[in-house]
Design a protein around this motif. Structure first.
Motif, PDB file in Angstrom:
ATOM      1  N   GLY A  38       5.060 -29.665  39.989  1.00 22.56           N
ATOM      2  CA  GLY A  38       6.685 -30.010  39.565  1.00 22.56           C
ATOM      3  C   GLY A  38       6.718 -31.742  39.900  1.00 22.56           C
ATOM      4  N   VAL A  53       4.023 -25.453  40.394  1.00 21.46           N
ATOM      5  CA  VAL A  53       5.254 -24.280  39.799  1.00 21.46           C
ATOM      6  C   VAL A  53       4.215 -23.279  38.827  1.00 21.46           C
ATOM      7  CG1 VAL A  53       7.127 -24.414  38.262  1.00 21.46           C
ATOM      8  CG2 VAL A  53       6.736 -26.129  40.151  1.00 21.46           C
ATOM      9  N   ASN A  55       3.818 -21.610  35.304  1.00 23.48           N
ATOM     10  CA  ASN A  55       4.793 -21.493  34.125  1.00 23.48           C
ATOM     11  C   ASN A  55       5.103 -20.042  33.474  1.00 23.48           C
ATOM     12  OD1 ASN A  55       4.284 -24.357  33.742  1.00 23.48           O
ATOM     13  ND2 ASN A  55       2.517 -24.040  32.476  1.00 23.48           N
ATOM     14  N   ASN A  57       6.769 -17.829  35.538  1.00 26.55           N
ATOM     15  CA  ASN A  57       8.014 -17.482  36.000  1.00 26.55           C
ATOM     16  C   ASN A  57       8.933 -18.540  36.685  1.00 26.55           C
ATOM     17  OD1 ASN A  57       7.153 -17.837  38.573  1.00 26.55           O
ATOM     18  ND2 ASN A  57       6.563 -15.817  38.802  1.00 26.55           N
ATOM     19  N   GLY A  58       8.351 -19.710  36.413  1.00 26.28           N
ATOM     20  CA  GLY A  58       9.057 -20.937  36.926  1.00 26.28           C
ATOM     21  C   GLY A  58       9.104 -21.042  38.544  1.00 26.28           C
ATOM     22  N   CYS A  60       7.746 -21.478  42.518  1.00 20.01           N
ATOM     23  CA  CYS A  60       6.818 -22.450  43.265  1.00 20.01           C
ATOM     24  C   CYS A  60       6.067 -21.669  44.209  1.00 20.01           C
ATOM     25  CB  CYS A  60       7.631 -23.465  44.088  1.00 20.01           C
ATOM     26  SG  CYS A  60       8.800 -24.441  43.182  1.00 20.01           S
TER      27      CYS A  60
END
Length: 64
Positions: A38, A53, A55, A57-58, A60
């Protein structure tokens, strides 16, 4: 996916349907969810830390 050759070639995978992450030997032949660092960072004890992060589901990666 995050690939580690040192750990019996296992990958860190992230779910596209939930906030779950796991380690598995089935790395999806390059088609699995990817991770990126990020843009946000913070400082702690002289170290700069960034968020890993998913990719898929976004979310952390968080560990306790």
């Amino acid at each position: 996916m995050f690939f580690s050759d040192a750990d019996n070639q296992k990958c860190l995978l992230g779910s596209t349907a939930s906030n779950r992450a796991w380690v598995d030997t089935d790395c999806g032949a390059g088609a699995g969810p990817l991770w990126h660092w990020g843009t946000e960072s913070n400082q702690w004890d002289g170290h700069t830390m960034k968020r890993l992060v998913s990719n898929a589901n976004g979310g952390c990666l968080t560990a306790d």
